[in-house]
Design a protein around this motif. Structure first.
Motif: not given
Length: 339
Positions: A190-202
């Motif tokens: 789960f955590t890697p998915v959330v990190i990826r989505k957050l990083s798309a917004f910096g």
């Protein structure tokens, strides 16, 4: 404007752009507003199907389409927007930054109800990237009465119809619940998915934790993340009504005000949103966020990162358009989900 035969137009001034289309080769204005017609232009104009031309003869109280488009654009233009060049009576705004695009729909609709005026925008409440097109303005006729534009300007007032907010939150903490993760029985997917989505917004994930299913332990991690200065706190999993799912209670026990637990969105019905007194947002993310391409998390995240509070009423209003159709090829955000 005065209508004359094309053969009689030499020396006259065109009052609007004239587009030439050559299939597969060319589509653009061949003659621009203000062009003085020459003898050699006549065969070209006739080949474009222009047997007659409108030439400049502006009357008092009337405004040309190009000037009208500029005035309508001025009603829309907020910060971080770039105004293009008027072309064939149309004018567009584009984004100069990444951010959250917002529209005052009520005033926009009032202006579009006026005869002969139009402003078209992309959907508000959505994320845009630098260079994205935001809106286009024009009037329907070649010239328009000044009084109609003044009415639009009265409705528009002094506050732009459009706004573009830069991303505000820079850091986040992700707390992955579940005894199976804490015990190492399964990997935390789960955590890697959330990190990826957050990083798309910096947004940088500055803290992660795996406290298991103990409600007190989850609450401690939430409070530790807040004390550590995380701008956004995300708890993954444990959001259903099963006895072992403790995330909603842990968030409530942390002292956050719960805006909504449950949302009329699929995937994402078991979503939770809350805020601490200082405005720090905290979310409980249901399991669908881990595996579904687009969920309620994708709908609310741009507003959260732009620092725009979300109300219970706004979450309730997500029902119309809140059903993802699960298309074989996902095109989100270029689809109806969340709109």
């Amino acid at each position: 404007m005065r209508l004359i035969r094309t053969q009689d137009a030499v020396g006259q001034v065109l009052c609007h752009d004239m587009t030439q289309i050559i299939p597969g080769q060319y589509k653009d204005a061949r003659f621009r507003k203000g062009h003085v017609v020459r003898e050699e232009d006549i065969p070209i104009l006739l080949s474009m199907g222009k047997e007659n031309l409108y030439v400049w003869e502006m009357q008092p109280g009337m405004v040309h389409e190009n000037d009208a488009a500029e005035r309508l654009c001025a009603l829309c233009e907020g910060g971080h927007m770039i105004r293009g060049q008027v072309k064939e009576g149309k004018l567009e705004l584009t984004a100069s930054i990444d951010g959250l695009f917002q529209v005052d729909g009520e005033r926009l609709n009032q202006i579009n109800l006026l005869d002969d005026i139009m402003i078209a925008t992309r959907h508000g409440g959505t994320a845009v990237r630098k260079g994205d097109k935001l809106c286009g303005t024009r009037v329907i006729p070649l010239v328009i009465a000044e009084e109609k534009l003044r009415r639009a300007e009265e409705i528009g007032g002094n506050v732009p119809l459009l706004s573009l907010l830069p991303w505000k939150l820079k850091t986040a903490a992700v707390i992955a619940t579940g005894s199976e993760i804490a015990a190492g029985r399964i990997a935390d997917a789960f955590t890697p998915v959330v990190i990826r989505k957050l990083s798309a917004f910096g947004v940088e994930t500055v803290r992660t934790a795996q406290p298991g299913d103990d409600m007190a332990a989850i609450t401690r991690e939430i409070l530790a993340a807040k004390a550590g200065g995380a701008g956004l706190i995300l708890c993954t999993g444990g959001m259903s009504v099963d006895p072992d799912d403790r995330t909603p209670g842990a968030i409530k026990a942390s002292g956050a005000h719960i805006v909504a637990y449950g949302a009329p969105v699929l995937p994402g019905a078991m979503f939770l949103l809350g805020y601490f007194e200082d405005g720090t947002p905290v979310m409980g993310l249901p399991g669908c966020v881990m595996y579904a391409k687009s969920t309620i998390f994708d709908l609310v995240l741009p507003r959260i990162i732009a620092g725009v509070p979300i109300t219970r009423a706004e979450i309730a209003g997500m029902g119309e358009g809140g059903l993802c159709l699960g298309c074989g090829t996902c095109t989100y955000p270029n689809c109806g989900f969340g709109k």
